[in-house]
Write a protein that holds these residues in place. Structure first.
Motif, mmCIF file in Angstrom:
data_model
loop_
_atom_site.group_PDB
_atom_site.id
_atom_site.type_symbol
_atom_site.label_atom_id
_atom_site.label_comp_id
_atom_site.label_asym_id
_atom_site.label_seq_id
_atom_site.Cartn_x
_atom_site.Cartn_y
_atom_site.Cartn_z
ATOM 1 N N GLU A 104 0.806 -1.226 0.000
ATOM 2 C CA GLU A 104 0.000 0.000 0.000
ATOM 3 C C GLU A 104 0.838 1.274 0.000
ATOM 4 O O GLU A 104 0.323 2.349 -0.295
ATOM 5 C CB GLU A 104 -0.938 0.010 1.209
ATOM 6 N N PHE A 105 2.125 1.184 0.340
ATOM 7 C CA PHE A 105 2.963 2.385 0.351
ATOM 8 C C PHE A 105 3.148 2.895 -1.071
ATOM 9 O O PHE A 105 3.422 2.116 -1.982
ATOM 10 C CB PHE A 105 4.332 2.100 0.973
ATOM 11 N N PRO A 106 3.029 4.203 -1.280
ATOM 12 C CA PRO A 106 3.218 4.776 -2.624
ATOM 13 C C PRO A 106 4.653 4.572 -3.134
ATOM 14 O O PRO A 106 5.596 4.454 -2.348
ATOM 15 C CB PRO A 106 2.935 6.262 -2.432
ATOM 16 N N ASP A 107 4.804 4.588 -4.442
ATOM 17 C CA ASP A 107 6.097 4.368 -5.085
ATOM 18 C C ASP A 107 7.113 5.472 -4.832
ATOM 19 O O ASP A 107 8.306 5.268 -5.037
ATOM 20 C CB ASP A 107 5.920 4.221 -6.600
ATOM 21 N N ASP A 108 6.673 6.651 -4.401
ATOM 22 C CA ASP A 108 7.630 7.735 -4.192
ATOM 23 C C ASP A 108 8.232 7.747 -2.782
ATOM 24 O O ASP A 108 8.977 8.650 -2.427
ATOM 25 C CB ASP A 108 7.023 9.090 -4.536
ATOM 26 N N ILE A 109 7.934 6.726 -2.004
ATOM 27 C CA ILE A 109 8.563 6.557 -0.692
ATOM 28 C C ILE A 109 9.735 5.597 -0.880
ATOM 29 O O ILE A 109 9.612 4.577 -1.551
ATOM 30 C CB ILE A 109 7.556 6.029 0.341
ATOM 31 N N VAL A 110 10.878 5.956 -0.306
ATOM 32 C CA VAL A 110 12.060 5.111 -0.407
ATOM 33 C C VAL A 110 12.418 4.623 0.994
ATOM 34 O O VAL A 110 12.444 5.396 1.951
ATOM 35 C CB VAL A 110 13.259 5.868 -1.020
ATOM 36 N N SER A 111 12.672 3.327 1.099
ATOM 37 C CA SER A 111 12.971 2.673 2.365
ATOM 38 C C SER A 111 14.416 2.172 2.348
ATOM 39 O O SER A 111 14.848 1.546 1.375
ATOM 40 C CB SER A 111 12.001 1.499 2.554
ATOM 41 N N TYR A 112 15.153 2.463 3.420
ATOM 42 C CA TYR A 112 16.543 2.044 3.559
ATOM 43 C C TYR A 112 16.681 1.171 4.815
ATOM 44 O O TYR A 112 17.146 1.638 5.849
ATOM 45 C CB TYR A 112 17.465 3.258 3.680
ATOM 46 N N PRO A 113 16.265 -0.101 4.759
ATOM 47 C CA PRO A 113 16.325 -0.958 5.944
ATOM 48 C C PRO A 113 17.694 -1.618 6.124
ATOM 49 O O PRO A 113 18.377 -1.941 5.142
ATOM 50 C CB PRO A 113 15.259 -2.017 5.649
ATOM 51 N N HIS A 114 18.080 -1.809 7.362
ATOM 52 C CA HIS A 114 19.314 -2.531 7.658
ATOM 53 C C HIS A 114 19.192 -3.143 9.054
ATOM 54 O O HIS A 114 18.588 -2.551 9.946
ATOM 55 C CB HIS A 114 20.519 -1.596 7.590
ATOM 56 N N ILE A 115 19.785 -4.313 9.220
ATOM 57 C CA ILE A 115 19.740 -5.024 10.502
ATOM 58 C C ILE A 115 21.075 -4.840 11.221
ATOM 59 O O ILE A 115 22.138 -4.965 10.613
ATOM 60 C CB ILE A 115 19.449 -6.521 10.280
ATOM 61 N N PHE A 116 20.972 -4.568 12.513
ATOM 62 C CA PHE A 116 22.148 -4.372 13.354
ATOM 63 C C PHE A 116 22.050 -5.260 14.578
ATOM 64 O O PHE A 116 20.955 -5.645 14.995
ATOM 65 C CB PHE A 116 22.227 -2.909 13.836
ATOM 66 N N GLU A 117 23.200 -5.556 15.165
ATOM 67 C CA GLU A 117 23.217 -6.187 16.473
ATOM 68 C C GLU A 117 24.081 -5.339 17.396
ATOM 69 O O GLU A 117 24.999 -4.654 16.940
ATOM 70 C CB GLU A 117 23.686 -7.639 16.417
ATOM 71 N N GLU A 118 23.748 -5.358 18.661
ATOM 72 C CA GLU A 118 24.456 -4.531 19.636
ATOM 73 C C GLU A 118 25.873 -5.040 19.826
ATOM 74 O O GLU A 118 26.123 -6.243 19.808
ATOM 75 C CB GLU A 118 23.716 -4.567 20.975
ATOM 76 N N ILE A 119 26.782 -4.098 19.984
ATOM 77 C CA ILE A 119 28.143 -4.441 20.354
ATOM 78 C C ILE A 119 28.462 -3.725 21.655
ATOM 79 O O ILE A 119 27.845 -2.719 21.977
ATOM 80 C CB ILE A 119 29.169 -4.069 19.258
ATOM 81 N N SER A 120 29.414 -4.244 22.374
ATOM 82 C CA SER A 120 29.763 -3.592 23.638
ATOM 83 C C SER A 120 30.549 -2.318 23.355
ATOM 84 O O SER A 120 31.258 -2.211 22.366
ATOM 85 C CB SER A 120 30.579 -4.535 24.521
ATOM 86 N N THR A 121 30.361 -1.355 24.219
ATOM 87 C CA THR A 121 31.065 -0.087 24.106
ATOM 88 C C THR A 121 31.787 0.182 25.421
ATOM 89 O O THR A 121 31.335 -0.246 26.488
ATOM 90 C CB THR A 121 30.109 1.069 23.805
ATOM 91 N N PRO A 122 32.895 0.892 25.369
ATOM 92 C CA PRO A 122 33.594 1.222 26.623
ATOM 93 C C PRO A 122 32.667 1.964 27.574
ATOM 94 O O PRO A 122 31.972 2.885 27.155
ATOM 95 C CB PRO A 122 34.756 2.111 26.177
ATOM 96 N N GLY A 123 32.629 1.565 28.792
ATOM 97 C CA GLY A 123 31.811 2.240 29.798
ATOM 98 C C GLY A 123 30.380 1.727 29.844
ATOM 99 O O GLY A 123 29.592 2.196 30.652
ATOM 100 N N GLY A 124 30.011 0.805 28.985
ATOM 101 C CA GLY A 124 28.673 0.226 29.044
ATOM 102 C C GLY A 124 27.619 1.095 28.388
ATOM 103 O O GLY A 124 27.918 2.069 27.712
ATOM 104 N N ALA A 125 26.366 0.743 28.645
ATOM 105 C CA ALA A 125 25.221 1.433 28.012
ATOM 106 C C ALA A 125 25.211 2.906 28.390
ATOM 107 O O ALA A 125 25.455 3.281 29.520
ATOM 108 C CB ALA A 125 23.926 0.767 28.436
ATOM 109 N N GLY A 126 24.898 3.734 27.400
ATOM 110 C CA GLY A 126 24.737 5.150 27.624
ATOM 111 C C GLY A 126 26.022 5.933 27.747
ATOM 112 O O GLY A 126 26.012 7.121 27.972
ATOM 113 N N ALA A 127 27.150 5.262 27.625
ATOM 114 C CA ALA A 127 28.421 5.980 27.771
ATOM 115 C C ALA A 127 28.810 6.681 26.501
ATOM 116 O O ALA A 127 28.427 6.338 25.436
ATOM 117 C CB ALA A 127 29.534 5.010 28.174
#
Length: 122
Positions: free
Chosen positions: A99-122
């Protein structure tokens, strides 16, 4: 139907389903002409209600670009690539996606979380 484009041409979203992993985040950025935003959001809300009822769904949030941007971004968390693939492949979701019109463009991508220094929110 919205046009699907890959953010990473070396790894299109549908190729990402081959990797069995989870939890995952689907980040889907949409280019939506200003005149279509309200209609797009109404259809997106219907899709969101469907997705929320699917096995493996965790959460979903929609974001809008700032400064009069024509970009919207859906960030959805799923338990696994398999759960997301099953939901996206369902006939009901496919009918809504068409049902989405043809003039809408979708850029989907799948990610998984990786650890970051200092943990979440750092």
């Amino acid at each position: 139907m919205a046009k699907l484009q890959s953010l990473d041409p070396h790894t299109p979203m549908f190729a990402q389903f081959k990797e069995r992993t989870g939890p995952i985040v689907l980040a889907n950025t949409f280019f939506v002409p200003k005149a279509r935003v309200e209609a797009f959001l109404a259809l997106f809300r219907r899709q969101a209600e469907f997705m929320k009822a699917q096995p493996g769904f965790v959460s979903l949030r929609m974001h809008k670009g700032t400064a009069d941007s024509q970009l919207l971004m859906n960030v959805a968390v799923w338990e696994s690539t398999e759960a997301l693939a099953t939901a996206l492949g369902s006939p009901e979701f496919q009918r809504m996606a068409a049902e989405f019109p043809d003039d809408i463009v979708s850029y989907p991508h799948i990610f998984e979380e990786i650890s970051t220094p200092g943990g979440a929110g750092a």
